[in-house]
Design an enzyme around this catalytic site. Structure first.
Site, mmCIF file in Angstrom:
data_model
loop_
_atom_site.group_PDB
_atom_site.id
_atom_site.type_symbol
_atom_site.label_atom_id
_atom_site.label_comp_id
_atom_site.label_asym_id
_atom_site.label_seq_id
_atom_site.Cartn_x
_atom_site.Cartn_y
_atom_site.Cartn_z
ATOM 1 N N HIS A 720 0.834 -1.203 0.000
ATOM 2 C CA HIS A 720 0.000 0.000 0.000
ATOM 3 C C HIS A 720 0.863 1.245 0.000
ATOM 4 O O HIS A 720 2.083 1.180 0.136
ATOM 5 C CB HIS A 720 -0.903 0.012 1.240
ATOM 6 C CG HIS A 720 -2.044 -0.947 1.163
ATOM 7 N ND1 HIS A 720 -3.321 -0.566 0.838
ATOM 8 C CD2 HIS A 720 -2.104 -2.286 1.377
ATOM 9 C CE1 HIS A 720 -4.114 -1.621 0.858
ATOM 10 N NE2 HIS A 720 -3.398 -2.683 1.180
ATOM 11 N N GLU A 805 3.359 -0.410 4.020
ATOM 12 C CA GLU A 805 3.049 0.975 3.671
ATOM 13 C C GLU A 805 4.292 1.680 3.166
ATOM 14 O O GLU A 805 5.350 1.622 3.808
ATOM 15 C CB GLU A 805 2.520 1.724 4.902
ATOM 16 C CG GLU A 805 1.210 1.195 5.454
ATOM 17 C CD GLU A 805 0.008 1.730 4.711
ATOM 18 O OE1 GLU A 805 0.204 2.367 3.658
ATOM 19 O OE2 GLU A 805 -1.114 1.498 5.172
#
Length: 852
Positions: A720, A805
């Site tokens: 992500h 992330e």
């Protein structure tokens, strides 16, 4: 005591003692303290004080004793009790008679408690406070009464806590008064303390203005199977404050009680494994996705597998496409159709004339892949950067410097708009040829949805060189952004590209992200939007330029990249197979890639070793607006297919199952967070719908299948991007850490848990400079129980189940800390705008560290 008339008796004693010629404070001080304590419990003390005429004597005592701290404090305490008790707050008007001393005004904001703010507004005190503030401003040329003016601003802040107070301030010309007095204050450093409260007050009271749209819904709709054509999906469960995939709440909730309440505290629920959501018999369809387990591995076989099983080989003739380009001799080469067999086609003419030489990118291959893509608007135009390709930055890029008070300047400019509406052109334009150099841009919501405005990618043409153009994107939703911390939009110039400099570059001055006064045109007026504003000065006249939130990475870029990878590997050493996991709602194939090392021979021993290698499952791009996830995945794929000794070791030890784009439809149609069903696919993993969320349904089914044949993945990682944090970090799952953090009564010392979920984060922290171990988190939240990370951990029993992330904007640690945005390791980040297959790009390409 109150029920027996104690309050009245104390008030009577106060009035009698206070009115004496020389008040005895040996009696008065204990009396005031007792009255304050009793009055705090008496809901009618304010009315009783007014009836006993005790307010003015108390004010008189205060004025006479402002130099005596204990006496002043006692009087203020009693006055505060008078004002804060009772619903009516009727005695508060006495406090504005007569004009008090400086020190008294400095304590005024104490009196305006929430209980009587409405009463104060109803009695017209907003107008009185504004008049007082104007008088003190005009009659203080030597700036000797700053504390009084500051206290009056505090009073105004208190009275504007309710909508009636804000409306009253606007109606009485308060914004104009504050604006003009603040402009005077800016000229003197000694008045700086008045500026910020005044600016905050103007922002607070700025009237809400609906967006100039006829509907909050996206202009794109897609008919969903099983639903009437005119039925849009319901409201989203995901708050617009929700950051990327698995963000741990918003900034205010990160450490607050509200966040702790979201943690799962039920140990049984955390440890139990739910029953599969489908019968075992249905899992047989996924046998085909493990070709390495059944392939015969003939030594001399050349493994040239089709790009996508069955229906896409990258060689079919595309339908008509159009290409917009800008020739540096004559503005445009014209928008003419691009056919693969046209002779000579525009593609061939451009390539022949300018000789594109972007590594790992073939414009013809990209055009062919784009031609097979299915979109809602049936896009037929390719953005030039996507078609032509681009090179990475040649060096580290410095983060943008931020001038002091830039946000304050933007707020002042917004207030000027309110005060001078005649200065606004208020027209819809499609290029930069009109005389204005400032434009408000409104982002379209996600398809079949009314939310999720953040990503942008648009074309600009018709500009003049060396002229500053300001762009205001006025309906962003996130409460904060890295645009306030050095991030800039990216720009691609067609003219620069045709002159041999095909680069996306960071651009924009006075970049600022702040809350504005706009609200949805039909939705909740309490919803706040945010403005991203930046100014661009273009280098060339009549250029064609593209501006994007982040480096885009499109679905067609992925398809062409997989073809390039497939052609680059040695099939005798590396097993590379691309298949289709399933088709999306719009009918686009969702690729699944298998990468591992071929066995050194066909002996039983070597084949047995291959078929017993543990699996590693990697996924990315479930949220279309996080194109940095695709850039990290691109680096992962290229590294795993490389001749690097570490990559060879990984291939010999593991079988990699990679789904590089879980939400192709969202990427193709330019959405920020959702797929065509109007839902966040990373909240569908618990019970995915096979029709409305096919990629999630079949990805989960494939994981079930691996689990059922005893090949549960050793690692699952979902890539992500994060729009508000720096560095790269992981979110994982831990029973003990979740229970401990939630404040549960369970003794975590008695809980046994394999600590292996921390192995990869600790390893990455040692070997990856961009990785931040301190940013990692292993908590399981109730609101995230349907995400990939949690479901794969809980239902498939994968200990090392992560969300990775990646920041959009650099690091605040290690070797990359020195104010730079790191360029990608390789340079074939392709993108696409005409097809609106958008998405942002990450600044890092990190080698995946998986150790035995």
């Amino acid at each position: 005591m109150i029920s027996k008339g104690g309050s009245e008796a104390l008030l009577s004693a106060l009035v009698t003692t206070a009115r004496s010629f020389s008040p005895n404070f040996t009696i008065l001080l204990p009396l005031l303290h007792l009255l304050a304590k009793v009055g705090h419990r008496d809901r009618r003390i304010g009315m009783k004080a007014e009836k006993a005429e005790a307010v003015l004597p108390t004010l008189t005592l205060l004025k006479q004793n402002v130099k005596h701290a204990r006496r002043t404090a006692a009087c203020l305490w009693v006055l505060q009790v008078f004002c804060s008790s009772g619903r009516e707050g009727r005695s508060s008007h006495s406090l504005f008679n007569p004009l008090p001393s400086r020190r008294l005004i400095n304590h005024f904001h104490i009196f305006l408690s929430e209980a009587n703010v409405r009463a104060a507004v109803a009695n017209g005190y907003v107008s009185a406070l504004l008049k007082l503030y104007e008088d003190w401003h005009n009659k203080d040329p030597n700036n000797e009464t700053i504390p009084i003016r500051l206290a009056l601003l505090h009073c105004l802040h208190q009275t504007t806590h309710c909508s009636a107070g804000r409306d009253a301030l606007v109606a009485q010309g308060g914004i104009s008064l504050l604006y003009h007095t603040t402009q005077t204050c800016l000229a003197s450093k000694g008045l700086e303390s008045l500026v910020d409260p005044a600016v905050q007050l103007m922002r607070k009271c700025y009237p809400k203005c609906p967006l100039p749209l006829t509907s909050d819904q996206s202009v794109y709709t897609f008919p969903l199977p099983g639903r009437p054509a005119d039925t849009a999906p319901g409201p989203q469960d995901v708050s617009v404050e929700d950051d990327s995939d698995d963000d741990i709440g918003n900034e205010e909730a990160d450490c607050g009680k509200e966040y702790d309440d979201d943690l799962e505290s039920d140990v049984n629920k955390l440890r139990s494994r739910p029953e599969p959501d489908r019968p075992l018999e249905q899992l047989g369809q996924y046998v085909r996705l493990c070709p390495e387990l059944h392939h015969d591995f003939q030594v001399n076989t050349v493994l040239l597998f089709s790009t996508v099983e069955g229906d896409q080989d990258g060689k079919g003739e595309p339908p008509e496409n159009h290409l917009q380009a800008c020739d540096f001799h004559s503005h445009f080469l014209s928008s003419s159709s691009v056919k693969q067999d046209s002779h000579p086609s525009m593609v061939d003419r451009l390539l022949e004339k300018h000789g594109a030489c972007i590594p790992h990118h073939d414009p013809r291959m990209y055009t062919a892949a784009a031609a097979l893509t299915k979109s809602i608007p049936e896009y037929s135009i390719l953005a030039f950067p996507d078609f032509w390709g681009h090179l990475p930055p040649q060096s580290k890029e410095p983060m943008a410097g931020r001038k002091p008070n830039v946000q304050r300047k933007k707020v002042f400019e917004d207030v000027q708009r309110l005060l001078n509406p005649e200065d606004i052109i208020d027209e819809v334009v499609f290029d930069l040829e009109d005389p204005s150099h400032e434009y408000d841009l409104i982002l379209n919501a996600d398809a079949n949805c009314s939310q999720h405005h953040q990503w942008f990618y648009f074309e600009v043409s018709g500009m003049a060189a060396n002229v500053p153009y300001r762009f205001n994107i006025i309906n962003c939703e996130k409460a904060n952004s890295q645009f306030n911390y050095g991030m800039q939009p990216v720009l691609y110039s067609v003219r620069e590209a045709l002159e041999g400099r095909p680069n996306w570059v960071r651009t924009g001055t006075e970049v600022c992200y702040y809350r504005n006064s706009f609200c949805p045109s039909r939705g909740q007026k309490s919803t706040s939007f945010y403005t991203l504003t930046f100014t661009v000065t273009f280098k060339h006249n009549e250029d064609v330029c593209y501006l994007a939130y982040h480096y885009p990475y499109t679905y067609s870029a992925l398809q062409s990249h997989l073809q390039v990878l497939q052609q680059s590997v040695d099939p005798r050493k590396l097993f590379f197979r691309q298949q289709s996991l399933c088709n999306t709602l719009a009918g686009n194939p969702c690729p699944l890639v298998t990468i591992t090392a071929c066995p050194s021979s066909k002996s039983w021993k070597d084949l047995h070793q291959l078929r017993n290698r543990p699996c590693v499952v990697l996924t990315a791009r479930v949220h279309p607006g996080e194109s940095n996830a695709s850039w990290v995945m691109k680096g992962t794929l290229e590294f795993l297919c490389s001749s690097d000794p570490v990559a060879e070791t990984l291939r010999e030890a593991y079988i990699f199952k990679i789904i590089p784009m879980l939400n192709p439809d969202g990427v193709i149609n330019g959405t920020h967070r959702c797929s065509l069903n109007g839902e966040d696919l990373n909240r569908q993993w618990m019970k995915p719908d096979p029709v409305l969320s096919p990629t999630i349904y079949h990805a989960k089914g494939f994981l079930y299948y691996l689990n059922s044949i005893g090949r549960t993945p050793l690692v699952f990682c979902d890539y992500h991007g994060h729009s508000r944090k720096k560095n790269v970090f992981l979110y994982g799952c831990s029973v003990k850490e979740t229970v401990w953090q939630s404040g549960s009564a369970v003794n975590t010392a008695t809980l046994k848990e394999d600590p292996g979920y921390r192995t990869i984060p600790k390893t990455l922290d040692r070997i990856a400079p961009a990785f931040s171990f301190n940013s990692c988190n292993y908590l399981v939240e109730k609101s995230r129980e349907a995400t990939a990370r949690v479901v794969v951990w809980r239902e498939m029993g994968v200990l090392r189940s992560y969300t990775m992330e990646s920041t959009y904007n650099g690091c605040d640690q290690g070797v990359f800390k020195v104010g730079t945005q790191r360029p990608l390791r390789n340079g074939s980040y392709i993108m696409k705008r005409g097809r609106n297959e958008h998405l942002p790009k990450a600044i890092w390409v990190i080698r995946l560290a998986l150790l035995k």
